[in-house]
Design a protein around this motif. Structure first.
Motif, PDB file in Angstrom:
ATOM      1  N   ALA A   1      31.365  86.356  70.041  1.00  0.00           N
ATOM      2  CA  ALA A   1      31.054  86.125  71.457  1.00  0.00           C
ATOM      3  C   ALA A   1      29.755  85.340  71.655  1.00  0.00           C
ATOM      4  N   PRO A   2      28.645  85.741  71.047  1.00  0.00           N
ATOM      5  CA  PRO A   2      27.430  84.941  71.245  1.00  0.00           C
ATOM      6  C   PRO A   2      27.582  83.506  70.749  1.00  0.00           C
ATOM      7  N   LYS A   3      28.315  83.329  69.675  1.00  0.00           N
ATOM      8  CA  LYS A   3      28.523  81.971  69.156  1.00  0.00           C
ATOM      9  C   LYS A   3      29.347  81.140  70.137  1.00  0.00           C
ATOM     10  N   VAL A   4      30.366  81.746  70.732  1.00  0.00           N
ATOM     11  CA  VAL A   4      31.196  81.023  71.702  1.00  0.00           C
ATOM     12  C   VAL A   4      30.375  80.675  72.945  1.00  0.00           C
ATOM     13  N   TYR A   5      29.592  81.626  73.447  1.00  0.00           N
ATOM     14  CA  TYR A   5      28.736  81.332  74.604  1.00  0.00           C
ATOM     15  C   TYR A   5      27.730  80.239  74.250  1.00  0.00           C
ATOM     16  N   ALA A   6      27.159  80.323  73.049  1.00  0.00           N
ATOM     17  CA  ALA A   6      26.162  79.336  72.614  1.00  0.00           C
ATOM     18  C   ALA A   6      26.784  77.952  72.482  1.00  0.00           C
ATOM     19  N   MET A   7      27.969  77.875  71.858  1.00  0.00           N
ATOM     20  CA  MET A   7      28.566  76.540  71.678  1.00  0.00           C
ATOM     21  C   MET A   7      28.953  75.925  73.020  1.00  0.00           C
ATOM     22  N   THR A   8      29.352  76.749  73.963  1.00  0.00           N
ATOM     23  CA  THR A   8      29.687  76.238  75.292  1.00  0.00           C
ATOM     24  C   THR A   8      28.425  75.736  76.003  1.00  0.00           C
ATOM     25  N   SER A   9      27.356  76.500  75.902  1.00  0.00           N
ATOM     26  CA  SER A   9      26.078  76.073  76.497  1.00  0.00           C
ATOM     27  C   SER A   9      25.605  74.768  75.863  1.00  0.00           C
ATOM     28  N   LEU A  10      25.693  74.680  74.538  1.00  0.00           N
ATOM     29  CA  LEU A  10      25.254  73.475  73.836  1.00  0.00           C
ATOM     30  C   LEU A  10      26.124  72.275  74.199  1.00  0.00           C
ATOM     31  N   PHE A  11      27.421  72.507  74.336  1.00  0.00           N
ATOM     32  CA  PHE A  11      28.307  71.420  74.752  1.00  0.00           C
ATOM     33  C   PHE A  11      27.859  70.860  76.101  1.00  0.00           C
ATOM     34  N   LEU A  12      27.590  71.744  77.057  1.00  0.00           N
ATOM     35  CA  LEU A  12      27.162  71.294  78.389  1.00  0.00           C
ATOM     36  C   LEU A  12      25.803  70.603  78.333  1.00  0.00           C
ATOM     37  N   LEU A  13      24.850  71.202  77.628  1.00  0.00           N
ATOM     38  CA  LEU A  13      23.511  70.611  77.544  1.00  0.00           C
ATOM     39  C   LEU A  13      23.531  69.276  76.814  1.00  0.00           C
ATOM     40  N   GLY A  14      24.486  69.098  75.920  1.00  0.00           N
ATOM     41  CA  GLY A  14      24.628  67.833  75.211  1.00  0.00           C
ATOM     42  C   GLY A  14      25.038  66.679  76.104  1.00  0.00           C
ATOM     43  N   LYS A  15      25.493  66.984  77.303  1.00  0.00           N
ATOM     44  CA  LYS A  15      25.809  65.915  78.259  1.00  0.00           C
ATOM     45  C   LYS A  15      24.543  65.171  78.670  1.00  0.00           C
ATOM     46  N   GLU A  16      23.425  65.859  78.643  1.00  0.00           N
ATOM     47  CA  GLU A  16      22.133  65.233  78.965  1.00  0.00           C
ATOM     48  C   GLU A  16      21.390  64.775  77.717  1.00  0.00           C
ATOM     49  N   LEU A  17      21.545  65.526  76.650  1.00  0.00           N
ATOM     50  CA  LEU A  17      20.813  65.256  75.412  1.00  0.00           C
ATOM     51  C   LEU A  17      21.825  65.039  74.292  1.00  0.00           C
ATOM     52  N   GLN A  18      22.143  63.794  74.020  1.00  0.00           N
ATOM     53  CA  GLN A  18      23.226  63.459  73.091  1.00  0.00           C
ATOM     54  C   GLN A  18      23.031  64.047  71.703  1.00  0.00           C
ATOM     55  N   TRP A  19      21.787  64.172  71.250  1.00  0.00           N
ATOM     56  CA  TRP A  19      21.543  64.717  69.916  1.00  0.00           C
ATOM     57  C   TRP A  19      22.109  66.125  69.781  1.00  0.00           C
ATOM     58  N   VAL A  20      22.177  66.853  70.883  1.00  0.00           N
ATOM     59  CA  VAL A  20      22.713  68.219  70.849  1.00  0.00           C
ATOM     60  C   VAL A  20      24.173  68.188  70.414  1.00  0.00           C
ATOM     61  N   HIS A  21      24.940  67.246  70.938  1.00  0.00           N
ATOM     62  CA  HIS A  21      26.351  67.122  70.541  1.00  0.00           C
ATOM     63  C   HIS A  21      26.470  66.823  69.052  1.00  0.00           C
ATOM     64  N   SER A  22      25.626  65.945  68.533  1.00  0.00           N
ATOM     65  CA  SER A  22      25.671  65.600  67.107  1.00  0.00           C
ATOM     66  C   SER A  22      25.437  66.820  66.235  1.00  0.00           C
ATOM     67  N   GLU A  23      24.405  67.580  66.567  1.00  0.00           N
ATOM     68  CA  GLU A  23      24.095  68.790  65.803  1.00  0.00           C
ATOM     69  C   GLU A  23      25.204  69.834  65.939  1.00  0.00           C
TER      70      GLU A  23
ATOM     71  N   ALA B   1      17.567  78.707  71.113  1.00  0.00           N
ATOM     72  CA  ALA B   1      18.211  80.017  70.967  1.00  0.00           C
ATOM     73  C   ALA B   1      19.686  79.858  70.621  1.00  0.00           C
ATOM     74  N   CYS B   2      20.375  78.957  71.309  1.00  0.00           N
ATOM     75  CA  CYS B   2      21.803  78.754  71.068  1.00  0.00           C
ATOM     76  C   CYS B   2      22.062  78.262  69.648  1.00  0.00           C
ATOM     77  N   PHE B   3      21.262  77.319  69.169  1.00  0.00           N
ATOM     78  CA  PHE B   3      21.444  76.861  67.791  1.00  0.00           C
ATOM     79  C   PHE B   3      21.153  77.990  66.803  1.00  0.00           C
ATOM     80  N   ASN B   4      20.151  78.805  67.093  1.00  0.00           N
ATOM     81  CA  ASN B   4      19.870  79.959  66.221  1.00  0.00           C
ATOM     82  C   ASN B   4      21.071  80.897  66.157  1.00  0.00           C
ATOM     83  N   TRP B   5      21.692  81.158  67.298  1.00  0.00           N
ATOM     84  CA  TRP B   5      22.864  82.040  67.313  1.00  0.00           C
ATOM     85  C   TRP B   5      24.037  81.404  66.576  1.00  0.00           C
ATOM     86  N   MET B   6      24.150  80.091  66.673  1.00  0.00           N
ATOM     87  CA  MET B   6      25.250  79.390  65.996  1.00  0.00           C
ATOM     88  C   MET B   6      25.123  79.461  64.477  1.00  0.00           C
TER      89      MET B   6
END
Length: 186
Positions: free
Chosen positions: A136-158, A124-129
């Motif tokens: 606002a949704p993009k900022v919330y999404a990028m923040t969520s993705l940044f945090l989730l990327g701490k566990e899943l490195q590929w998320v940070h790359s994307e 969902a977050c990548f779709n919003w991005m």
């Protein structure tokens, strides 16, 4: 109160904080209304879904634990939300969930958020991005993705790829948050 009665009540909601808070209090006082509120929220082609989303955000801000029994339903439906006025609060609730998951304080989200839930939030977050959303949704999404990327490195790359690609064409608010996140990632 039934779902139909709640639906009629939600038609009285306006965008003021006081009104959204009033109806959130109604749901907080009757937690059995939480699921019907979500069902109305996910009636994604109905304008009342936006009003349900506003109230939903306020309820989750006050008592996020109410979402735990509904995490499957929530995560399975978030990608369907498309009306601007509903996307912003839903993206913010995703951020609430992700922040709770990564919080240093023990909470029930940590033990109930599954890899499937995280995958659906990421989608969902990548779709919003990448879609035509407000800032606002993009900022919330990028923040969520940044945090989730701490566990899943590929998320940070994307995320970096999207931020670099979109940076020049976005608003000042987007650019400020993107710069902040890029500094943390490099």
């Amino acid at each position: 109160m039934t779902k139909d009665q709640l639906y009629r009540k939600l038609n009285e909601v306006n965008a003021t904080r006081a009104c959204r808070h009033q109806y959130a209090t109604l749901v907080l006082n009757e937690p059995d209304l939480f699921r019907p509120l979500m069902e109305i929220l996910f009636m994604v082609n109905d304008k009342t879904s936006c009003k349900a989303a506003w109230v939903f955000e306020f309820v989750c801000a006050e008592q996020l634990a109410l979402i735990i029994p509904q995490l499957n339903y929530f995560s399975e439906n978030i990608t369907k939300v498309h009306l601007d006025s509903a996307v912003r609060p839903v993206s913010k609730v995703c951020l609430f969930i992700v922040e709770a998951y990564f919080s240093k304080t023990e909470n029930s989200i940590k033990s109930n958020l599954t890899s499937s839930h995280k995958a659906q939030i990421i989608e969902a977050c990548f779709n919003w991005m990448i879609s035509d959303q407000k800032v606002a949704p993009k900022v919330y999404a990028m923040t969520s993705l940044f945090l989730l990327g701490k566990e899943l490195q590929w998320v940070h790359s994307e995320l970096v790829s999207i931020l670099e690609k979109d940076f020049s064409s976005q608003s000042a608010g987007f650019k400020a948050k993107a710069r902040h996140i890029m500094q943390k990632l490099t």
